[in-house]
Write a protein that holds these residues in place. Sequence first.
Motif, PDB file in Angstrom:
ATOM      1  N   LEU A  73       0.831  -1.200   0.000  1.00  0.00           N
ATOM      2  CA  LEU A  73       0.000   0.000   0.000  1.00  0.00           C
ATOM      3  C   LEU A  73       0.867   1.252   0.000  1.00  0.00           C
ATOM      4  O   LEU A  73       0.621   2.200  -0.760  1.00  0.00           O
ATOM      5  CB  LEU A  73      -0.919   0.001   1.221  1.00  0.00           C
ATOM      6  CG  LEU A  73      -1.783   1.255   1.394  1.00  0.00           C
ATOM      7  CD1 LEU A  73      -2.852   1.320   0.317  1.00  0.00           C
ATOM      8  CD2 LEU A  73      -2.418   1.280   2.782  1.00  0.00           C
ATOM      9  N   GLY A  94      -7.159  -4.548  -3.248  1.00  0.00           N
ATOM     10  CA  GLY A  94      -5.920  -3.788  -3.421  1.00  0.00           C
ATOM     11  C   GLY A  94      -4.655  -4.584  -3.245  1.00  0.00           C
ATOM     12  O   GLY A  94      -3.824  -4.700  -4.153  1.00  0.00           O
ATOM     13  N   GLU A  95      -4.456  -5.127  -2.053  1.00  0.00           N
ATOM     14  CA  GLU A  95      -3.261  -5.896  -1.762  1.00  0.00           C
ATOM     15  C   GLU A  95      -3.663  -7.023  -0.807  1.00  0.00           C
ATOM     16  O   GLU A  95      -4.071  -6.780   0.316  1.00  0.00           O
ATOM     17  CB  GLU A  95      -2.123  -5.057  -1.168  1.00  0.00           C
ATOM     18  CG  GLU A  95      -2.429  -3.791  -0.412  1.00  0.00           C
ATOM     19  CD  GLU A  95      -3.017  -2.629  -1.142  1.00  0.00           C
ATOM     20  OE1 GLU A  95      -2.366  -2.077  -2.035  1.00  0.00           O
ATOM     21  OE2 GLU A  95      -4.121  -2.225  -0.805  1.00  0.00           O
ATOM     22  N   SER A 130      -9.414  -1.822  -2.949  1.00  0.00           N
ATOM     23  CA  SER A 130      -9.461  -1.676  -1.496  1.00  0.00           C
ATOM     24  C   SER A 130      -9.321  -3.054  -0.868  1.00  0.00           C
ATOM     25  O   SER A 130      -9.354  -4.071  -1.566  1.00  0.00           O
ATOM     26  CB  SER A 130     -10.779  -1.031  -1.060  1.00  0.00           C
ATOM     27  OG  SER A 130     -10.915   0.268  -1.587  1.00  0.00           O
ATOM     28  N   ARG A 177       2.295   1.934  -3.300  1.00  0.00           N
ATOM     29  CA  ARG A 177       1.304   2.486  -4.225  1.00  0.00           C
ATOM     30  C   ARG A 177       1.224   4.007  -4.102  1.00  0.00           C
ATOM     31  O   ARG A 177       0.894   4.709  -5.053  1.00  0.00           O
ATOM     32  CB  ARG A 177      -0.058   1.857  -3.932  1.00  0.00           C
ATOM     33  CG  ARG A 177      -1.118   2.277  -4.904  1.00  0.00           C
ATOM     34  CD  ARG A 177      -2.336   1.387  -5.034  1.00  0.00           C
ATOM     35  NE  ARG A 177      -2.828   0.636  -3.934  1.00  0.00           N
ATOM     36  CZ  ARG A 177      -4.119   0.633  -3.567  1.00  0.00           C
ATOM     37  NH1 ARG A 177      -4.983   1.423  -4.169  1.00  0.00           N
ATOM     38  NH2 ARG A 177      -4.543  -0.141  -2.604  1.00  0.00           N
TER      39      ARG A 177
END
Length: 390
Positions: free
Chosen positions: A100, A169-170, A140, A103
């Motif tokens: 995150l 997201g991850e 997300s 990113r």
Amino acid sequence: MPPVRPTRRSLMAGGLAAAAAVSLPAPAYASASGPVRLRLAGPTGPFAVGAVELHLVDRSRTDPWSGRPRELMATVVYPAVDVRDRPRLPWLPPGAERALKARYGGALDGYAMPLTHGADGAPVRPGRYPVLLYSPGAASDRTFNTLVVEELVSWGYAVVTVDHPYDSGEVEFPDGRVVLSVGEDSEEEVVAAVAVRAADLRFVLDHLTGPAWGGAPGPGRRRRPRGLRGALDPTRVGAFGHSRGGAAAAALMDLDDRVRAGADLDGTVFGPVVGRGLDRPFLLMDTAEHDGLAKDPHWPEFWRNLRGWRRCLRLADAGHLSFSDIVALAPQLPPGLPLQVGTVPADRAVAAVRAVVRAFFDLQLRGRPDTGLLLRGASARHPEIGYVAG
């Protein structure tokens, strides 16, 4: 934190005594002394919160992105007892947190992501609890609505949050692998991604309520809390999600009659359910910017085809991410990050969204009347919630 520009595509991708305003942390800024720990307000209900992570593999489906059996991560959050001296699960595990931060190109490097209030593996509080499935927005993660999830649990729900690898997201797996969102370039791809999400949620529900649960260990080969399966009431199941997760909740209801009620927090709806509609209760929430029943490409048709209880409510002065934990984290971060949280005060947004989601599922799964008029957009305690249609 999800994409930061409030575009049409981001929208497409994407009792009541407990409703007193919560107290959120004051802004904190990174310093040379070390990372600043971001914080989330605790839940307001009488029950402590326990949590256990699940690593699940659906060998009946091929993952459209990896070509392997579909692999998922989920967290069951439940009412607990004896939470003292138990570690709290992190908002993101270490590998996902690093991804995150990468990113955001270093903008978050001076910060440590928050801890949840979920005591890892705490004993289950005796009882039989309605089950809610939660799906996050595109790009997300399943923890991005921890504030709402823990609030529901503290008032007697079991909530299962689900990550959708390559769409969330991850997603970090127990062996340390981190799978990132790949994004989509067309509405057709988004429709396909929502269908995968709905199948993910259905598989998780099957696992939690069927014979596959057993006593199998979760991540790290730890056994799951004793009595958890028996605490989940399969006759009272709901689903909700933010942004694309709201679309997944609707798509799941189209697939599975076990899901008795659903809620979509500011997400466009996709797939066959738009035309077929639903015969069970469904709640839509939006912002003035989204104005779903007037501007969204699919809400008007979906709304016309809802044949059960239906309501559309609006969170005033909000942005797309005001329905998620981001609204509470934004004031703790440096000024100027372009997060979609509008101008609604963070504590007011958190309290209002918590209260609406709880009031909706209390009505639909527990038969408790909306005595505070929250679902009519007429709550004196939460004037931020307005009525759009019903």
